[in-house]
Design an enzyme around this catalytic site. Structure first.
Site, PDB file in Angstrom:
ATOM      1  N   SER A 127       0.803  -1.228   0.000  1.00 48.80           N
ATOM      2  CA  SER A 127       0.000   0.000   0.000  1.00 48.80           C
ATOM      3  C   SER A 127       0.833   1.274   0.000  1.00 48.80           C
ATOM      4  O   SER A 127       0.275   2.378  -0.057  1.00 48.80           O
ATOM      5  CB  SER A 127      -0.930   0.010   1.218  1.00 48.80           C
ATOM      6  OG  SER A 127      -0.173   0.009   2.421  1.00 48.80           O
ATOM      7  N   LYS A 128       2.160   1.166   0.051  1.00 51.26           N
ATOM      8  CA  LYS A 128       3.008   2.355   0.076  1.00 51.26           C
ATOM      9  C   LYS A 128       3.032   3.029  -1.297  1.00 51.26           C
ATOM     10  O   LYS A 128       2.639   2.436  -2.308  1.00 51.26           O
ATOM     11  CB  LYS A 128       4.431   1.985   0.499  1.00 51.26           C
ATOM     12  CG  LYS A 128       4.536   1.290   1.849  1.00 51.26           C
ATOM     13  CD  LYS A 128       3.961   2.115   2.988  1.00 51.26           C
ATOM     14  CE  LYS A 128       4.184   1.402   4.325  1.00 51.26           C
ATOM     15  NZ  LYS A 128       3.505   2.105   5.436  1.00 51.26           N
ATOM     16  N   PRO A 129       3.524   4.276  -1.376  1.00 50.41           N
ATOM     17  CA  PRO A 129       3.570   4.941  -2.674  1.00 50.41           C
ATOM     18  C   PRO A 129       4.277   4.122  -3.751  1.00 50.41           C
ATOM     19  O   PRO A 129       3.854   4.124  -4.916  1.00 50.41           O
ATOM     20  CB  PRO A 129       4.318   6.245  -2.367  1.00 50.41           C
ATOM     21  CG  PRO A 129       3.939   6.544  -0.952  1.00 50.41           C
ATOM     22  CD  PRO A 129       3.893   5.197  -0.279  1.00 50.41           C
TER      23      PRO A 129
END
Length: 366
Positions: A183-185
């Site tokens: 879910s991180k950039p």
């Protein structure tokens, strides 16, 4: 409506992801294969530092950075109480003591003005977190560190792709550490992370620590861990890099639009400040709710996912309470009661944004 739309991203990158993964499956070098070095070089160039070392997770990155710096029993590390537990967790696992500086009420990032008064002869480094995708005040933190001969480790798990005074997050201090959690950039399809540094000796230490402290095969020069990022996950991140510049630009645009619409709608939330000398890539799109429980119920009834990052500051967590000062962290405690994260990604649709804003507007006019 997904909280983080990874499916649309995958559909856009499907061919490249499969080609990259197939290449790994064909050569069969699943541990430290050629994609590992390829990704490290690509990330090193992007951040503008001398070294990038990929590791098994963002959590591993923090621990390896601490170990490379020789942080251990008797040492103190100043950090924020308002973050995911991994930040303080790795300080304690390294054998050191976390010392919590309170946060800014309008950014939720560590308050640099609180840091210097907490420095003691035992302080070894400062570990700020670039929360929600916005870098903390690294200029002031680096200046404090320089005055006292301390290292700075940026926990940039949520801010890869952001910038501070025109310089990339992860390239601002002694060590930059990021996460490739999905879910991180910039995410992979499992766990992964990386460290960044300009220091040759620290980079070498990090490379040895991630392979059980080996300087060469079966020669264990230092204490280490099993901290490698596997080749398949590196291949996935390489495929995602093809779209990353577009995604970061979209995150900034969508973040601005979301904020403007919430404000225009009179939504019962306060917006986090984004300082003029930096940007935000919205690793989480978080607002400060006036009535969080009421808004969560309304969103749930409308089928809109939401989350709280984070409901309990570390100073109030059972395992870390022993490290809290008598004064505690009142600002962190206050924002923990209000923060609310809304659906967000580079592929957030106009329809989804309007649905969220309309739901919150309905609450404001109820």
């Amino acid at each position: 409506m997904p909280f983080t739309d990874l499916r649309t991203q995958y559909e856009a990158l499907r061919a490249g992801i499969h080609a990259r993964m197939d290449r790994v499956l064909e050569h069969g070098q699943y541990i430290l294969g050629p994609e590992v070095a390829e990704l490290e070089e690509a990330l090193r160039v992007r951040v503008g530092v001398r070294h990038c070392v990929t590791v098994g997770s963002g959590t591993d990155a923090l621990l390896i950075a601490l170990m490379a710096l020789g942080v251990g029993p008797g040492d103190e590390v100043i950090t924020t109480p308002f973050t995911f537990a991994a930040t303080a967790e790795m300080i304690v696992i390294a054998g050191a003591t976390p010392v919590f500086a309170d946060v800014e009420p309008d950014t939720c990032n560590i308050d640099a003005k609180q840091v210097e008064r907490l420095i003691t002869p035992r302080t070894k480094c400062i570990m700020p977190v670039s929360l929600y995708g916005q870098v903390a005040d690294m200029e002031e933190l680096n200046a404090i560190a320089a005055r006292h001969g301390l290292a700075v480790i940026e926990d940039a798990a949520q801010s890869f792709g952001a910038s501070f005074q025109g310089r990339p997050s992860c390239g601002l201090s002694t060590f930059g550490c990021t996460s490739f959690f999905p879910s991180k950039p910039l995410g992979c399809y499992g766990d992964g992370g990386a460290l960044f540094t300009d220091d040759d000796a620290l980079a070498q230490a990090a490379r040895e620590i991630r392979v059980h402290g080996q300087s060469k095969r079966y020669t264990h020069t230092r204490l280490g861990i099993a901290g490698r990022m596997d080749t398949l996950q590196c291949a996935i991140v390489l495929a995602k890099l093809e779209r990353f510049d577009w995604e970061i630009a979209r995150r900034k645009i969508l973040g601005d639009q979301f904020r403007q619409r919430l404000q225009a709608a009179g939504a019962p939330v306060d917006l986090l400040a984004v300082r003029p000398d930096r940007d935000c890539v919205w690793g989480q799109f978080t607002v400060l709710a006036h009535d969080r429980a009421g808004l969560q119920q309304l969103l749930q009834e409308a089928g809109i996912p939401n989350a709280v990052h984070y409901p309990i500051p570390l100073t109030e967590q059972p395992v870390y309470r022993q490290y809290a000062s008598a004064a505690g962290a009142p600002v962190a405690a206050a924002v923990a009661q209000r923060v609310l994260s809304l659906p967000f990604s580079a592929d957030l649709t106009e329809q989804a944004m309007e649905q969220v804003v309309s739901a919150l507007k309905a609450k404001a006019t109820a």
